[in-house]
Design an enzyme around this catalytic site. Structure first.
Site, PDB file in Angstrom:
ATOM      1  N   SER A 134      -8.941   2.470   2.458  1.00 33.08           N
ATOM      2  CA  SER A 134      -8.013   2.987   3.468  1.00 33.08           C
ATOM      3  C   SER A 134      -8.777   3.115   4.777  1.00 33.08           C
ATOM      4  O   SER A 134     -10.013   3.137   4.781  1.00 33.08           O
ATOM      5  CB  SER A 134      -7.515   4.370   3.026  1.00 33.08           C
ATOM      6  OG  SER A 134      -6.855   5.030   4.081  1.00 33.08           O
ATOM      7  N   TYR A 146      -8.308  12.978  -0.307  1.00 36.94           N
ATOM      8  CA  TYR A 146      -8.013  11.551  -0.152  1.00 36.94           C
ATOM      9  C   TYR A 146      -9.184  10.828   0.514  1.00 36.94           C
ATOM     10  O   TYR A 146      -9.639   9.773   0.050  1.00 36.94           O
ATOM     11  CB  TYR A 146      -6.738  11.393   0.676  1.00 36.94           C
ATOM     12  CG  TYR A 146      -6.217   9.974   0.766  1.00 36.94           C
ATOM     13  CD1 TYR A 146      -5.602   9.381  -0.335  1.00 36.94           C
ATOM     14  CD2 TYR A 146      -6.332   9.237   1.940  1.00 36.94           C
ATOM     15  CE1 TYR A 146      -5.115   8.075  -0.260  1.00 36.94           C
ATOM     16  CE2 TYR A 146      -5.845   7.945   2.024  1.00 36.94           C
ATOM     17  CZ  TYR A 146      -5.235   7.369   0.923  1.00 36.94           C
ATOM     18  OH  TYR A 146      -4.765   6.082   1.003  1.00 36.94           O
TER      19      TYR A 146
HETATM   20  P1  NAD Z   1       3.131   4.162  -3.105  1.00 38.20           P
HETATM   21  O1  NAD Z   1       3.193   5.637  -3.272  1.00 38.20           O
HETATM   22  O2  NAD Z   1       4.321   3.431  -2.619  1.00 38.20           O
HETATM   23  O3  NAD Z   1       2.638   3.464  -4.446  1.00 38.20           O
HETATM   24  C1  NAD Z   1       1.617   3.998  -5.230  1.00 38.20           C
HETATM   25  C2  NAD Z   1       1.904   3.635  -6.665  1.00 38.20           C
HETATM   26  O4  NAD Z   1       0.846   4.142  -7.478  1.00 38.20           O
HETATM   27  C3  NAD Z   1       3.215   4.257  -7.186  1.00 38.20           C
HETATM   28  O5  NAD Z   1       4.011   3.259  -7.800  1.00 38.20           O
HETATM   29  C4  NAD Z   1       2.740   5.297  -8.166  1.00 38.20           C
HETATM   30  O6  NAD Z   1       3.638   5.510  -9.252  1.00 38.20           O
HETATM   31  C5  NAD Z   1       1.426   4.698  -8.641  1.00 38.20           C
HETATM   32  N1  NAD Z   1       0.548   5.704  -9.235  1.00 38.20           N
HETATM   33  C6  NAD Z   1       0.283   6.953  -8.795  1.00 38.20           C
HETATM   34  N2  NAD Z   1      -0.528   7.582  -9.666  1.00 38.20           N
HETATM   35  C7  NAD Z   1      -0.788   6.688 -10.665  1.00 38.20           C
HETATM   36  C8  NAD Z   1      -1.543   6.741 -11.846  1.00 38.20           C
HETATM   37  N3  NAD Z   1      -2.216   7.861 -12.201  1.00 38.20           N
HETATM   38  N4  NAD Z   1      -1.582   5.646 -12.649  1.00 38.20           N
HETATM   39  C9  NAD Z   1      -0.892   4.531 -12.309  1.00 38.20           C
HETATM   40  N5  NAD Z   1      -0.137   4.424 -11.206  1.00 38.20           N
HETATM   41  C10 NAD Z   1      -0.091   5.499 -10.388  1.00 38.20           C
HETATM   42  O7  NAD Z   1       1.897   3.961  -2.086  1.00 38.20           O
HETATM   43  P2  NAD Z   1       1.266   2.654  -1.436  1.00 38.20           P
HETATM   44  O8  NAD Z   1       1.246   2.853   0.020  1.00 38.20           O
HETATM   45  O9  NAD Z   1       1.872   1.428  -2.010  1.00 38.20           O
HETATM   46  O10 NAD Z   1      -0.257   2.826  -1.951  1.00 38.20           O
HETATM   47  C11 NAD Z   1      -0.944   1.805  -2.612  1.00 38.20           C
HETATM   48  C12 NAD Z   1      -2.437   1.990  -2.351  1.00 38.20           C
HETATM   49  O11 NAD Z   1      -2.712   1.811  -0.963  1.00 38.20           O
HETATM   50  C13 NAD Z   1      -2.982   3.362  -2.697  1.00 38.20           C
HETATM   51  O12 NAD Z   1      -4.263   3.240  -3.276  1.00 38.20           O
HETATM   52  C14 NAD Z   1      -3.084   4.049  -1.361  1.00 38.20           C
HETATM   53  O13 NAD Z   1      -4.044   5.072  -1.353  1.00 38.20           O
HETATM   54  C15 NAD Z   1      -3.483   2.884  -0.498  1.00 38.20           C
HETATM   55  N6  NAD Z   1      -3.227   3.049   0.924  1.00 38.20           N
HETATM   56  C16 NAD Z   1      -1.980   3.257   1.391  1.00 38.20           C
HETATM   57  C17 NAD Z   1      -1.773   3.344   2.766  1.00 38.20           C
HETATM   58  C18 NAD Z   1      -0.417   3.517   3.379  1.00 38.20           C
HETATM   59  O14 NAD Z   1      -0.340   3.732   4.584  1.00 38.20           O
HETATM   60  N7  NAD Z   1       0.663   3.436   2.639  1.00 38.20           N
HETATM   61  C19 NAD Z   1      -2.865   3.250   3.639  1.00 38.20           C
HETATM   62  C20 NAD Z   1      -4.128   3.055   3.115  1.00 38.20           C
HETATM   63  C21 NAD Z   1      -4.299   2.939   1.757  1.00 38.20           C
END
Ligand code: NAD
Length: 251
Positions: A134, A146
């Protein structure tokens, strides 16, 4: 990118970036095993992409062992792992409670470690692992659990690229900026305003901005890329806080 013949696991694939990545990988020809916490999401039945679904909590070692056993018996081997599952917690340094801190570390960090431990022994020469960091992994971001978890995932990516490289397995980490998903849907207006102001490309990210890079890193076209950290953030992390100064100076 031709991913035909590759078996690729994507975690956290029910929603957001993971879902977009799973669909993109399948459309490039991969046999994708999409995994997440709950029952199979409805969209998997509705897509014409060849996806199978397995329930998997990334923080539970037994779930990984069950998935590894399934892959061994059904596919024999695996070529890719996208450790995408992650959770956030916006509590600050002196407000985070221990249980919440540990939960974020369990999912974001330990989940990534368990995935590598379970899946990499099934990988063949040419395997590829993508971890998800991230902007919070490269800055002193205020949500403490985080930020700490994502910095640690960065360290894990470096160690894994060192350890697994001699086996022909590549490990890279992507650093998404603000991507419009459920995770960011509750972000305060001030956060969005600030992010836009600090993003040289002047817009928020979409899941479609991230999925192509994951497909590339899973493909043989990235065969000599390992240990890399790739921001997908519209330039947000590149200026170390200098954009506001630059904008003011321009005015
Ligand atoms: P999201 O919340 O839409 O999706 C996250 C998914 O992870 C969900 O489907 C959830 O059910 C699943 N999840 C949560 N806990 C879990 C577990 N213990 N086991 C299995 N699955 C689990 O969020 P996203 O934005 O798609 O995030 C995806 C990745 O990107 C994450 O690692 C997040 O930290 C990272 N990220 C997101 C952003 C952003 O702006 N959205 C920015 C930087 C990094």
């Amino acid at each position: 990118m031709n991913l035909t013949g590759k078996v690729i696991v994507v975690t956290g694939a029910a929603n957001g970036q993971g879902a977009a990545e799973a669909v993109a990988l399948a459309k490039h020809g991969a046999a994708v095993i999409a995994t997440d916490l709950g029952d199979e999401p409805a969209w998997i039945g509705e897509t014409d992409a060849p996806l199978e679904y397995s329930r998997l909590d990334v923080a539970v070692e037994a779930d990984w062992q069950a998935l590894a056993a399934h892959i061994r018996s059904r596919h024999g081997t695996v070529h890719g792992l996208v450790n995408n599952a992650g959770i956030t917690n916006r509590a600050r340094l002196n407000d985070i409670d221990l249980a919440s801190f540990r939960h974020v570390m369990d999912v974001n960090l330990t989940g990534s470690l368990l995935g590598i431990q379970a899946i990499s022994p099934l990988m063949v020469d040419g395997g590829s692992i993508v971890l998800v960091g991230s902007v919070a992994a490269v800055t002193g971001h205020y949500p403490v659990a985080y930020t700490v978890s994502k910095w640690a995932v960065r360290g894990l990516a470096r160690v894994a690229s060192l350890e697994l490289g001699p086996l022909g397995i590549r490990v890279n980490i992507i650093h998404p900026g603000f991507i419009k998903t459920a995770m960011t849907a509750s972000a305060p207006a001030a956060y969005i305003e600030h992010t836009l102001a600090e993003t040289p490309l002047g817009r928020l990210g979409e899941v479609a901005d991230v999925a192509p890079m994951v497909s590339f890193l899973m493909s043989d076209e990235s065969a000599y890329i390992s240990g890399a950290e790739i921001p997908i953030d519209g330039g947000q992390s590149a200026h170390a806080g200098m954009k506001r100064l630059s904008d003011l100076a321009r005015e």
